[in-house]
Design an enzyme around this catalytic site. Structure first.
Site, PDB file in Angstrom:
ATOM      1  N   CYS A  22       0.851  -1.185   0.000  1.00  0.00           N
ATOM      2  CA  CYS A  22       0.000   0.000   0.000  1.00  0.00           C
ATOM      3  C   CYS A  22       0.893   1.245   0.000  1.00  0.00           C
ATOM      4  CB  CYS A  22      -0.935   0.000   1.204  1.00  0.00           C
ATOM      5  SG  CYS A  22      -0.119   0.306   2.779  1.00  0.00           S
ATOM      6  N   CYS A  66       2.826   1.880   3.200  1.00  0.00           N
ATOM      7  CA  CYS A  66       3.953   0.957   3.413  1.00  0.00           C
ATOM      8  C   CYS A  66       5.128   1.346   2.512  1.00  0.00           C
ATOM      9  CB  CYS A  66       3.526  -0.486   3.175  1.00  0.00           C
ATOM     10  SG  CYS A  66       2.639  -1.179   4.600  1.00  0.00           S
ATOM     11  N   CYS A 126      -2.928  -4.835   1.221  1.00  0.00           N
ATOM     12  CA  CYS A 126      -1.469  -4.675   1.218  1.00  0.00           C
ATOM     13  C   CYS A 126      -0.775  -5.968   1.663  1.00  0.00           C
ATOM     14  CB  CYS A 126      -1.088  -3.525   2.142  1.00  0.00           C
ATOM     15  SG  CYS A 126       0.680  -3.357   2.379  1.00  0.00           S
ATOM     16  N   CYS A 159       1.257  -4.793   5.416  1.00  0.00           N
ATOM     17  CA  CYS A 159       0.505  -4.409   6.615  1.00  0.00           C
ATOM     18  C   CYS A 159      -0.837  -5.124   6.706  1.00  0.00           C
ATOM     19  CB  CYS A 159       0.338  -2.893   6.702  1.00  0.00           C
ATOM     20  SG  CYS A 159      -0.776  -2.215   5.454  1.00  0.00           S
ATOM     21  N   ASP A 180      -3.420 -13.162  63.951  1.00  0.00           N
ATOM     22  CA  ASP A 180      -4.131 -14.423  63.783  1.00  0.00           C
ATOM     23  C   ASP A 180      -5.632 -14.156  63.784  1.00  0.00           C
ATOM     24  OD1 ASP A 180      -1.798 -15.804  63.705  1.00  0.00           O
ATOM     25  OD2 ASP A 180      -1.781 -16.300  65.846  1.00  0.00           O
TER      26      ASP A 180
END
Ligand code: ZN
Length: 553
Positions: A31, A34, A132, A135, A368
């Site tokens: 894409c 990218c 793409c 990605c 306790d």
């Protein structure tokens, strides 16, 4: 040509040497964003503009016809020579332009188009429709306003209180494999041109995703800043089942990297895949995996948005007025022995107020189940997990304290306040050196006179050797510990009973001092009184830890 095409919103800082890379990546099915990443473009605005615009610019840039724009792009690139990693300053538009103004340019891009532009758009649409190869759609339709709306809805639905947020992005592990394949694809080209290249300069998908999403998320949340560090984290996770098998070949090339771990569903964690990719040789990788990666048919699947607020810490002091209440839930073999506990009684109203998902309770020592804690009480602190509300005023804290105190007559809380994680450690440090005061009701086997016990009042700084008591031996290591009784006082009751007040070093086992624990604590009260003695009741009178600070009533 319309005006906006002559003056693109962002001038891509690409250089002549990038041209073959852009060409190669576009035809490999990357894409537009990218492509920018692999050209190491770090101008955030370049990622924020509509991806169609970026694609148009990239196509114009690589087209052989030397149109004005590619010259402009080249010129702009030259002016930022050696400065590809510069920030937004390199953007050609005025920096004071808000992102929203940029966004407004978008619709006009489909305005008046000449014939040749229309042709370009048609061609471009075909390419845009492809997911793409790197990605897997994340920097395409999976980032932008619809995703920002989804994030804002998730955050708002959970009614979190926050000033800012940090986005955290979790990507499918196979994205690293695809990224590596694409990098090798680019590297080959660069090597032919003898251009030095560093994989670390490639902009990460996560980074680009955040740059793009910041603006839209801020807008959808009415101006809340999206920052890099915040107490409030919004997690976005993507999966891509279609390509899960992409990682599998790494298991045979690097078996050491993929050892099964208890809590993980798959051995192919992002960390393990990154490690394996660092080890594998280029030749081996290329033998097992296509370069560039194969075209997927579907985009990533966004998972539910996960919100997490960092812990809030609350501290105070508690009294326990009941001899049948454990400090923490008492469970033996999966069965509850007591219906409640100190920590649950305190925690319930606090969890409600802070709308937290859970808590961790700690205190300065513990008593306790049959021991009361009187006086100023015992310091405690609680970590509240994922609080949806994190700020309460002093007045609200006071009200919360009252709510706790009204909810049960078995306990009482004072000095309730919000503290820091660091301050909490003050409660634990030097705990052994602190002193504690007790009152014990003692039974003696032999009858006693008032004057038989008065000598005890004169005993000071009595050092005890205490072997780990039999009753705690199942959870504590066997050891002999020295503890000091600083002082004692007696109050005669009848011929077989008296009250014994003790001021001791913290960590002294009082019950064992009284009955001797079969000679495991020496000296003990039986030895001192020369008769069998036992402890019938024990109260903690004070825990001398000067934390948390007291709050005037
Ligand atoms: Zn992409």
């Amino acid at each position: 040509m319309s005006l906006h095409l002559l003056q693109p919103a962002v001038m891509l800082p690409l250089k002549e040497k990038d041209k073959p890379i852009v060409q190669k990546l576009l035809s490999a099915g990357c894409c537009a964003r990218c492509v920018l990443r692999f050209c190491c473009v770090s101008v955030q605005a370049a990622y924020r503009q509509p991806q169609q615009d970026t694609l148009k610019e990239l196509q114009a840039f690589i087209s052989n016809t030397e149109n004005t724009k590619s010259q402009d792009a080249a010129a702009a690139a030259e002016s930022t020579e050696g400065n590809n990693k510069s920030q937004d300053a390199a953007v050609s538009e005025p920096p004071e332009d808000p992102p929203s103004k940029r966004a407004k340019l978008e619709p006009s891009a489909t305005g008046a188009l000449s014939e040749e532009d229309t042709a370009a758009v048609v061609k471009l649409k075909d390419e845009v429709s492809g997911v793409c190869v790197v990605c897997l759609g994340i920097l395409q339709e999976l980032c932008g306003t619809p995703q920002a709306v989804k994030i804002a809805e998730a955050v708002t639905a959970e009614k979190y209180e926050f000033d800012s947020l940090v986005l955290s992005v979790s990507l499918p592990a196979q994205l690293c494999v695809r990224e590596h394949s694409c990098w090798l694809h680019v590297k080959k080209e660069l090597r032919e041109k003898s251009v030095a290249a560093d994989k670390d300069d490639v902009i990460q998908v996560k980074e680009a995703f955040k740059w793009i999403m910041q603006g839209p998320v801020t807008k959808e949340l009415g101006g809340v800043a999206v920052v890099t560090r915040s107490l409030f984290e919004v997690g976005i996770e993507f999966t891509h089942p279609e390509t899960d098998a992409d990682c599998h070949f790494l298991a045979s090339t690097c078996p050491d990297c993929f050892k099964p771990t208890k809590n993980k569903q798959s051995v192919f964690t992002r960390m393990a895949v990154v490690k394996a990719l660092e080890k594998i040789t280029d030749a081996k990788f290329l033998k097992h995996y296509p370069c560039p990666p194969a075209q997927p048919t579907s985009s990533c699947i966004p998972q539910d948005v996960q919100c997490l607020h960092v812990s809030v810490f609350v501290a105070g002091r508690y009294n326990k007025f009941c001899r049948s209440l454990p400090q923490t839930p008492w469970v033996i073999d999966g069965e509850r022995r007591m219906e409640s506990s100190v920590e649950e009684l305190i925690a319930a109203p606090i969890l409600t107020s802070f709308r937290a998902n859970g808590f961790n309770f700690s205190s300065s020592g513990r008593e306790d189940v049959d021991v009361r804690t009187l006086g100023n009480g015992r310091p405690f602190a609680m970590e509240l997990l994922n609080p949806h509300r994190s700020r309460l005023s002093k007045v609200e804290m006071k009200q919360l304290q009252e709510t706790i105190n009204k909810s049960s007559d078995k306990i009482r809380v004072r000095d309730l306040q919000i503290v820091t994680r660091e301050a909490m450690s003050r409660m634990k440090e030097g705990e052994e050196e602190k002193t504690k005061s007790y009152t014990a009701l003692i039974w003696t086997q032999k009858p006693i006179q008032r004057e038989d016990i008065t000598f005890i009042d004169d005993i000071k700084e009595l050092t005890l050797d205490q072997k780990t008591p039999l009753r705690v031996l199942h959870r504590r290591a066997l050891a002999v510990r020295q503890r000091v009784i600083h002082s004692m006082n007696t109050r005669f009751l009848d011929s077989h009973h008296f009250y014994l007040g003790l001021k001791t070093q913290a960590g002294t086992y009082i019950k064992e001092f009284v009955h001797g624990d079969f000679g495991r604590t020496k000296p003990n009260l039986c030895q001192l009184l020369k008769t069998d003695t036992d402890i019938l009741e024990l109260d903690v009178e004070s825990v001398d830890v000067d934390w948390p600070p007291s709050i005037p009533e």
